[in-house]
Design a protein around this motif. Sequence first.
Motif, mmCIF file in Angstrom:
data_model
loop_
_atom_site.group_PDB
_atom_site.id
_atom_site.type_symbol
_atom_site.label_atom_id
_atom_site.label_comp_id
_atom_site.label_asym_id
_atom_site.label_seq_id
_atom_site.Cartn_x
_atom_site.Cartn_y
_atom_site.Cartn_z
ATOM 1 N N GLY A 42 0.568 -1.340 -0.252
ATOM 2 C CA GLY A 42 0.105 -0.558 -0.323
ATOM 3 C C GLY A 42 0.444 1.335 -0.051
ATOM 4 O O GLY A 42 0.064 2.569 -0.441
ATOM 5 N N GLY A 43 2.086 0.956 0.328
ATOM 6 C CA GLY A 43 2.490 2.443 0.433
ATOM 7 C C GLY A 43 3.034 2.631 1.203
ATOM 8 O O GLY A 43 2.389 2.285 3.013
ATOM 9 N N ALA A 44 2.981 4.257 1.502
ATOM 10 C CA ALA A 44 3.573 4.945 2.224
ATOM 11 C C ALA A 44 1.877 5.012 2.856
ATOM 12 O O ALA A 44 0.699 5.998 2.428
ATOM 13 C CB ALA A 44 3.544 6.717 2.441
ATOM 14 N N THR A 45 1.674 5.087 5.045
ATOM 15 C CA THR A 45 0.461 5.507 5.356
ATOM 16 C C THR A 45 0.391 6.334 6.400
ATOM 17 O O THR A 45 1.156 6.736 6.700
ATOM 18 C CB THR A 45 -0.739 4.122 5.697
ATOM 19 N N ASN A 46 -0.742 6.961 7.247
ATOM 20 C CA ASN A 46 -0.494 7.607 7.666
ATOM 21 C C ASN A 46 -1.818 7.045 8.764
ATOM 22 O O ASN A 46 -3.371 7.210 7.880
ATOM 23 C CB ASN A 46 -0.794 9.341 7.969
ATOM 24 N N LYS A 47 -2.275 6.891 9.356
ATOM 25 C CA LYS A 47 -3.551 6.317 10.571
ATOM 26 C C LYS A 47 -4.324 5.594 10.079
ATOM 27 O O LYS A 47 -5.406 5.756 9.380
ATOM 28 C CB LYS A 47 -4.114 8.145 10.675
ATOM 29 N N LYS A 49 1.392 12.589 5.691
ATOM 30 C CA LYS A 49 1.948 12.804 6.850
ATOM 31 C C LYS A 49 1.344 13.742 7.487
ATOM 32 O O LYS A 49 1.053 14.268 8.924
ATOM 33 C CB LYS A 49 3.346 13.074 6.867
ATOM 34 N N HIS A 50 0.284 14.643 6.732
ATOM 35 C CA HIS A 50 -0.244 16.182 7.255
ATOM 36 C C HIS A 50 -1.686 16.155 7.489
ATOM 37 O O HIS A 50 -1.810 16.806 7.386
ATOM 38 C CB HIS A 50 0.332 17.202 6.383
ATOM 39 N N ILE A 51 -2.276 14.524 7.459
ATOM 40 C CA ILE A 51 -3.206 14.868 7.400
ATOM 41 C C ILE A 51 -4.258 14.887 8.135
ATOM 42 O O ILE A 51 -3.307 14.468 9.496
ATOM 43 C CB ILE A 51 -4.221 13.359 6.479
ATOM 44 N N THR A 52 -5.312 15.193 8.233
ATOM 45 C CA THR A 52 -6.186 15.857 9.906
ATOM 46 C C THR A 52 -6.714 14.642 10.419
ATOM 47 O O THR A 52 -7.252 14.001 9.822
ATOM 48 C CB THR A 52 -6.430 17.329 9.691
ATOM 49 N N ASP A 53 -7.277 14.994 11.336
ATOM 50 C CA ASP A 53 -8.138 14.029 12.335
ATOM 51 C C ASP A 53 -9.760 14.134 11.424
ATOM 52 O O ASP A 53 -10.730 13.124 11.544
ATOM 53 C CB ASP A 53 -8.581 14.368 13.381
ATOM 54 N N ALA A 54 -9.538 15.378 11.354
ATOM 55 C CA ALA A 54 -11.100 15.412 10.614
ATOM 56 C C ALA A 54 -10.779 14.854 8.948
ATOM 57 O O ALA A 54 -11.773 14.292 8.871
ATOM 58 C CB ALA A 54 -11.270 17.249 10.342
ATOM 59 N N GLU A 55 -10.034 14.690 8.665
ATOM 60 C CA GLU A 55 -10.124 14.086 7.504
ATOM 61 C C GLU A 55 -10.143 13.168 7.344
ATOM 62 O O GLU A 55 -10.726 11.845 6.436
ATOM 63 C CB GLU A 55 -8.411 14.743 6.222
ATOM 64 N N VAL A 56 -9.137 12.728 7.945
ATOM 65 C CA VAL A 56 -8.815 10.774 8.481
ATOM 66 C C VAL A 56 -10.488 10.406 8.926
ATOM 67 O O VAL A 56 -10.859 9.416 8.174
ATOM 68 C CB VAL A 56 -8.096 10.513 9.979
ATOM 69 N N ALA A 57 -11.244 11.502 10.335
ATOM 70 C CA ALA A 57 -12.731 10.964 10.089
ATOM 71 C C ALA A 57 -13.618 10.224 8.412
ATOM 72 O O ALA A 57 -14.416 9.494 8.115
ATOM 73 C CB ALA A 57 -13.471 11.099 10.541
ATOM 74 N N SER A 58 -13.615 12.186 8.101
ATOM 75 C CA SER A 58 -14.596 11.961 7.092
ATOM 76 C C SER A 58 -14.440 10.887 5.652
ATOM 77 O O SER A 58 -14.776 10.071 5.400
ATOM 78 C CB SER A 58 -14.090 13.151 6.191
#
Length: 254
Positions: A27-32, A54-63
Amino acid sequence: MQANFKSSLAAVLVHEGGYVNDPRDPGGATNKGITHRTYASYLARNKMPSTDVKHITDAEVASIYRNQYWSKVMGDDLPSGVDYAVFDFAVNSGPARAAKFLQKIVGVNADGVIGLQTLKAVQAMDAGEIVATLCTNRLAWLKRLKHWDAFGRGWERRVLAVSNKAGRMVRSMPSGSMDSTPAHGKADGPITTTAAIQDALKDPKAIGGAVAVAAPAASTILTGDGPIQWAIGGVLVLAAIGVAFWLWRRGREE
């Protein structure tokens, strides 16, 4: 269940961790748990400037998790426990694959798209059994992958943790809840005719319906002077009992 998304996401993130760029991971590089490719697509769809995962926000993760995984497997409509088990599988191996595994368990066409037919079949089956079978089948499938030697230990811990948490979610649901067991599943046990009639006679609606049908029956029997009249009266009495039973069952379903 809709209320389970936040807790299910929190549980998923425990296993996904933070930023990882393992060359052995296809999958390559991942964050959360979000790959760079998935994040780039999300930013493009929302007309946002491209940036590293690396710079993904919590709100973006949840979305992303809600729209691309939870909603894809109809998490809001699955029973508690089943929703989390299928969601975690979807995050780890793709929504279509998780859906197909679920569909095979409940006996519907495994097309990878969860719809009304799948949801109905899920509700007709014990949620605890679905969770246990799904996690068992998921782990067996993972063991056949070529990356098992590199990631197998972590995958196994994850699936076992999911199985345990999802099982607790199933058991924590109120007894008889439609979110954990079917409305008239195996847990209800067989209903004998004697018990049904006894319960029906405790129901005012059932009694009223039976009296309405039985009244002409009694009149026919009392005033009749031949076998035909007696036969008609007997049929009406049986009909009265049938009405009582039907009204009682209808009350149970409501």
